[in-house]
Scaffold this active site. Sequence first.
Site, mmCIF file in Angstrom:
data_model
loop_
_atom_site.group_PDB
_atom_site.id
_atom_site.type_symbol
_atom_site.label_atom_id
_atom_site.label_comp_id
_atom_site.label_asym_id
_atom_site.label_seq_id
_atom_site.Cartn_x
_atom_site.Cartn_y
_atom_site.Cartn_z
ATOM 1 N N GLU A 41 49.442 -2.207 -2.125
ATOM 2 C CA GLU A 41 49.012 -3.224 -1.149
ATOM 3 C C GLU A 41 49.123 -4.386 -1.540
ATOM 4 O O GLU A 41 48.667 -5.060 -2.531
ATOM 5 C CB GLU A 41 47.636 -2.719 -0.989
ATOM 6 C CG GLU A 41 47.088 -3.410 0.139
ATOM 7 C CD GLU A 41 45.792 -3.188 0.562
ATOM 8 O OE1 GLU A 41 45.039 -3.605 1.476
ATOM 9 O OE2 GLU A 41 45.127 -2.372 -0.324
ATOM 10 N N LYS A 112 48.096 -1.727 8.229
ATOM 11 C CA LYS A 112 46.890 -1.037 8.215
ATOM 12 C C LYS A 112 45.988 -0.869 9.046
ATOM 13 O O LYS A 112 46.172 -1.895 9.913
ATOM 14 C CB LYS A 112 46.304 -1.815 6.755
ATOM 15 C CG LYS A 112 44.944 -1.117 5.973
ATOM 16 C CD LYS A 112 44.385 -1.885 5.101
ATOM 17 C CE LYS A 112 43.386 -1.545 4.299
ATOM 18 N NZ LYS A 112 43.138 -2.333 3.129
ATOM 19 N N CYS A 148 45.486 1.714 1.513
ATOM 20 C CA CYS A 148 44.256 1.797 0.857
ATOM 21 C C CYS A 148 43.055 2.493 1.575
ATOM 22 O O CYS A 148 43.072 3.504 1.764
ATOM 23 C CB CYS A 148 44.028 0.410 0.206
ATOM 24 S SG CYS A 148 42.602 0.420 -0.892
#
Length: 541
Positions: A41, A112, A148
């Site tokens: 990330e 994300k 994540c």
Amino acid sequence: MRIALAQLNYTIGDFEKNVFKIKEAILRAKKEKADLVVFSELCISGYPPRDFLEFRDFINRCKKAAEEIAAVCKDITAIVGCPTINPKPEGKNLYNSAFICAGGKITDVIHKALLPNYDIFDEYRYFEPNKNFHCIEVNGKKIALTICEDLWNVEDDPMYVSSPMDELIKEKPELMINIAASPFDYSHAEKRKNILTRNAKQYRLPLIYLNHVGAQTEIIFDGGSMAMNENGEVTTQMKFFEEDFMVIEMPFSKLPAVQPMAKIDRIHSALVLGIRDYFHKQNFTKAILGLSGGIDSALVTCLAAEALGKDNVLPVLMPSQFSSAESVTDSLALIRNLGLKHELIPIEHIYEEYIQTLSKQFEGMASGIAEENIQARIRGMLLMALSNKFGHILLNTSNKSEIAVGYGTLYGDMCGGLSVIGDVYKTEVYELSKNINREKEIIPGAIITKAPSAELRPGQKDSDSLPEYNILDPILFQYIEQRKGPQELIEMGNDAALVTRVLKLVNTNEYKRYQTPPILRVSPKAFGQGRRLPIVGKYLS
């Protein structure tokens, strides 16, 4: 399909170095016949970039770096993390994104969705959450790519109102990939593995998890990237606290059980990595610290020597008339054991000059904390003078127990460029020290066994003004890490007067913690970015 996993140590904003590392790993993946190479990330920018994200130039350089990386992906696909601009006028200016690079260009972008905004995380300050989901395709295989936190909503008490995988699973992917920047704390590896296992089992899919490794100021990333089969069994485990690279092939088969690192070994490795990266990423080479003869400075000396090399650590002994002879001899024994050079600067005459200079102002008043603190500030001044003169970075040696209750002197023993053990309780300092001595004695036994003392007045012991650390530390842990209030602490069997006293010490010394150096984070709740309390407030004060 052959998949390369590149677990690398990035530097925030060092685009040239980060791009070089990524391109080097892509070339290696090509040589090893990989079809896909996965990075972590925000690997292009480094994590966490914080308010660098507010500079348009920074974002433009991220995009330029991504295009440079994509250009070498002509016969391989790469997944790289990068901040991107939100084209819509509504919402935040940026997305936390993953680029899919193939055919020499960027072919797809995934954003994300779940943005952590707790403890050290502050992603909602910068990023817009994704609301539109689609799988990516590599060599005919459909992949659910998440970033994540996007996989962290399978807990029994979900933090978010949506789950990206619930949307992505509708497209019937064959593999989950999660690119992450998951910080270390001594309990996080187990929690992380449990979350990933639950995802693999819930969606009946194999999973690849790719994490950062390395330290970014106070935040440490432990790596530990892995692959799992659809049963949640670990099939690939990458190194902890080190860069690593490997190529795996689907389908994934189960690995033999791997013995996890002991908690104390994790903390030790994290602190060494934290020191090393703090220095190397800023092009610092040499450290200086005060060596008192106590266990805290002895431990920091050992950690620094391991991280930086014995030729790059300079301990300075500064005994006063209140220092015991044993403190000096024990310190010299430690120095010999580590093979270090040192300086010895007695401060008795400097202290007497201060007292003489202030004699008129202090006339008729009993000697007390002010006189004790003068000694600490003399030492701080001498260390900073040497630091300025020779370019050494001063390491702070205060532990978490002392910092919590304000048992330290501003502009004295609280000076420093980096607090090495400020997230390590005193009882853990003893554990770490004994662990260092497990094969042979490095820290002299007398340092470990003697009663803790600041040695600022005759016969002084920490226990004169503080509870014994085996009593104090559990109260501090429950209050700081577990956020237990006074009544809860009393109900746990702690003395009511002691609880009131300890919690008042913690809260009224917040102003000191605002002025401490960055503290290497090894616990779930460290002082600093992850614990934001007001200085002026009346709760328990």
